[in-house]
Design a protein around this motif. Structure first.
Motif, mmCIF file in Angstrom:
data_model
loop_
_atom_site.group_PDB
_atom_site.id
_atom_site.type_symbol
_atom_site.label_atom_id
_atom_site.label_comp_id
_atom_site.label_asym_id
_atom_site.label_seq_id
_atom_site.Cartn_x
_atom_site.Cartn_y
_atom_site.Cartn_z
ATOM 1 N N GLY A 285 4.325 97.678 23.285
ATOM 2 C CA GLY A 285 3.855 98.411 22.088
ATOM 3 C C GLY A 285 4.693 98.814 20.980
ATOM 4 N N ALA A 286 5.766 98.317 20.775
ATOM 5 C CA ALA A 286 7.045 98.903 20.146
ATOM 6 C C ALA A 286 6.492 98.549 18.844
ATOM 7 N N GLY A 287 6.360 99.652 17.596
ATOM 8 C CA GLY A 287 6.215 99.212 16.434
ATOM 9 C C GLY A 287 4.606 99.610 16.133
ATOM 10 N N LEU A 288 3.707 99.847 17.062
ATOM 11 C CA LEU A 288 2.561 99.966 17.066
ATOM 12 C C LEU A 288 2.013 101.639 16.971
ATOM 13 N N ASN A 289 1.023 101.939 16.196
ATOM 14 C CA ASN A 289 0.780 103.293 15.837
ATOM 15 C C ASN A 289 -0.043 104.049 17.024
ATOM 16 N N SER A 290 -0.702 103.159 17.982
ATOM 17 C CA SER A 290 -1.821 103.649 18.980
ATOM 18 C C SER A 290 -1.723 102.847 20.007
ATOM 19 N N VAL A 291 -1.053 103.387 21.232
ATOM 20 C CA VAL A 291 -0.799 102.504 22.337
ATOM 21 C C VAL A 291 -1.289 103.459 23.426
ATOM 22 N N LEU A 292 -2.284 102.664 24.133
ATOM 23 C CA LEU A 292 -2.967 103.327 25.229
ATOM 24 C C LEU A 292 -2.280 102.540 26.771
ATOM 25 N N TYR A 293 -1.842 103.278 27.963
ATOM 26 C CA TYR A 293 -1.491 102.689 28.850
ATOM 27 C C TYR A 293 -2.216 103.336 29.957
ATOM 28 N N LEU A 294 -2.923 102.259 30.947
ATOM 29 C CA LEU A 294 -3.816 102.621 31.939
ATOM 30 C C LEU A 294 -3.248 101.935 33.053
ATOM 31 N N THR A 295 -3.184 102.855 34.315
ATOM 32 C CA THR A 295 -2.736 102.488 35.717
ATOM 33 C C THR A 295 -3.726 102.236 36.427
ATOM 34 N N VAL A 296 -3.792 101.030 37.060
ATOM 35 C CA VAL A 296 -5.183 100.898 37.877
ATOM 36 C C VAL A 296 -4.298 100.473 39.285
ATOM 37 N N GLY A 297 -4.165 101.471 40.150
ATOM 38 C CA GLY A 297 -3.680 101.475 41.503
ATOM 39 C C GLY A 297 -4.191 102.322 42.451
ATOM 40 N N THR A 298 -3.697 103.197 43.252
ATOM 41 C CA THR A 298 -4.444 104.199 43.958
ATOM 42 C C THR A 298 -5.271 104.876 43.339
ATOM 43 N N GLY A 299 -5.345 105.568 42.171
ATOM 44 C CA GLY A 299 -6.184 105.996 41.260
ATOM 45 C C GLY A 299 -6.019 105.165 39.910
ATOM 46 N N ILE A 300 -6.912 105.754 39.104
ATOM 47 C CA ILE A 300 -6.798 105.075 37.607
ATOM 48 C C ILE A 300 -6.778 106.332 36.716
ATOM 49 N N GLY A 301 -5.411 106.054 35.764
ATOM 50 C CA GLY A 301 -5.357 107.353 34.985
ATOM 51 C C GLY A 301 -4.631 106.501 33.498
ATOM 52 N N GLY A 302 -5.118 107.275 32.466
ATOM 53 C CA GLY A 302 -4.578 106.836 31.217
ATOM 54 C C GLY A 302 -3.850 107.807 30.303
ATOM 55 N N GLY A 303 -2.914 107.318 29.590
ATOM 56 C CA GLY A 303 -2.032 108.040 28.727
ATOM 57 C C GLY A 303 -1.908 107.322 27.236
ATOM 58 N N ALA A 304 -1.628 108.335 26.102
ATOM 59 C CA ALA A 304 -1.690 107.275 24.841
ATOM 60 C C ALA A 304 -0.839 108.125 24.084
ATOM 61 N N ILE A 305 -0.231 107.333 23.070
ATOM 62 C CA ILE A 305 0.640 107.649 22.045
ATOM 63 C C ILE A 305 0.035 107.395 20.879
#
Lengths: 289, 289
Positions: free
Chosen positions: A118-138
């Motif tokens: 996501g380098a250079g982008l304004n809105s970056v969402l990261y989602l992990t799909v593993g033991t649980g599911i969670g998201g974080g964003a810049i």
């Protein structure tokens, strides 16, 4: 100048030391046992180095409100003995250095937004799909937070018409995490994910829920990119299914970048988490002046 | 010093002139007909004043990407004759002043975050529940946007077990807007909302969908406040139903402020939209230096 990073997960802790560019120099991994035992190993690793600041990306829920009395604590968690652990306090009282503190997925979003997919982008969402599911964003250079940090894995789902599974989330039953996290495969089939053939309908069901969730995040946040990490995404046949279902679901309703640019795996691979921790440490060091 | 604001809705345009504190001095309302006719009335109003900048909050979808060739345009819309209308261009070529441009709901979020119910808060979500359902947000002082602006009204819903209605959204059928926007009342019952008694089950169904959506926005964004505007919210008995269902749904899973502080009507009432336009105009004027 050296900085420290801790990626604190529910099953393992990854610690790293890196330079002022956020490059990992040394790393070590420990199982997540009790706070005492785990932190002793963490400190044993960092005691070898002279670090200027620490960045922590932790499993949640955690208190990220700087005004709160329990800022820096892990909050009530099903993980025995970690509830109300004062994580930031433990690190500060040991090293007396600036400590950056956020969720594991926010740290991953930070590294991918800074030097990953996501380098250079304004809105970056990261989602992990593993033991649980969670998201974080810049978004606009800052973590997406407010009254607390997101719990994106727990949105409600329109059910798949042919899926009889009732969901495995202890809080919500059939929310996204309850229908598509890694352990749902075992709950459905009594087999591990890697034992289930690529053509099995369970993958279509999981792709259905994950694509629906990505659609929801798309219309709520309009991110420039969504990065999918976590163990479930390591099944190589799964990502194309998710992309195909998402593309079909959006079908021109809102504009998104070309699907292969929009939905990506982490460019930093297994270093995504600790790199985010290093970047957070560097940011905190500069803030402290 | 005077500034102009346009709240461009699908059924009416509200124009206002205000001062450098964002206070409305004069306002005028016109029906939304053709772009030519409507804009002539708009210009007839503003021609009476010497305004320094204009702020527009428009119905969507609109192009908000400053890098785009069609920045400032209304995009494809079911509203005849407004598709591809160059809104910012029309105002600039008439007055040659700085023009701020965003969605109607973003403008409302801006005014409520600056001088309304969300003043002093870091993450303010504004949702309109009227002819359609749409959301805008201010997070860390900036609009929540990315590849485009949000379309929050179109998230998918877990169905209510007793609700046989199939949904009225031309794109998605039973998305939030398709199940809970104003026109769904008439589609279900062949009556207008104000003709439907407060105890009718349709209000419970609509509250079910709206509360579910507010829950989703809560776990994705963790806003400090959610402000509910739009015609449907003017039925006084509806808001308490939504609050009760949301409180029950969240039930301690994530922390939210006390429910009466968390879910509020717009403090600026019918001036929410144009006040946002004025604030946007002032911001644009300062940026132009």
């Amino acid at each position: 100048m050296l900085f420290g990073a801790i990626e604190a997960g529910g099953t393992k802790f990854v610690c790293a030391v890196g330079n002022e560019d956020g490059q990992v120099i040394e790393r070590a991994t420990f199982p997540t046992t009790t706070p005492d035992e785990t932190m002793n190993r963490v400190f044993g690793f960092f005691d070898q180095y002279d670090i200027q600041a620490m960045g922590i990306g932790s499993f949640g829920p955690i208190d990220v409100n700087p005004q709160s009395q329990t800022y820096g604590y892990i909050k009530n968690t099903p993980k025995p003995s970690w509830s109300n652990f004062d994580f930031v306090g433990a690190v500060k009282s040991k090293y007396n250095i600036p400590v950056g503190w956020t969720t594991d997925v926010n740290a991953a979003a930070l590294s991918e937004a800074t030097k990953g997919a996501g380098a250079g982008l304004n809105s970056v969402l990261y989602l992990t799909v593993g033991t649980g599911i969670g998201g974080g964003a810049i978004v606009n250079g800052q973590f997406l937070e407010g009254y607390g940090h997101p719990e994106m894995g727990h949105i409600m789902m329109q059910p798949h018409p042919n899926d009889a599974f009732r969901g495995a989330c202890p809080f919500h039953g059939n929310c996204l995490e309850g229908m598509a996290a890694g352990p749902t495969i075992e709950a459905r089939l009594n087999k591990k994910g890697h034992e289930v053939e690529a053509g099995h309908e369970v993958w279509d069901f999981m792709a259905f829920y994950l694509a629906q969730a990505l659609y929801t995040y798309t219309v709520v946040l309009r991110p420039d990119i969504i990065i999918l990490g976590g163990g479930v995404m390591k099944s190589g046949h799964f990502l194309p299914k998710v992309k195909a279902q998402l593309a079909e679901r959006i079908a021109g309703y809102v504009e998104i970048p070309p699907i292969d640019r929009y939905i990506q795996l982490p460019a930093l691979g297994d270093d995504t988490g600790v790199t985010g921790g290093l970047l957070l440490a560097i940011k905190e060091y500069r803030k402290a002046g």
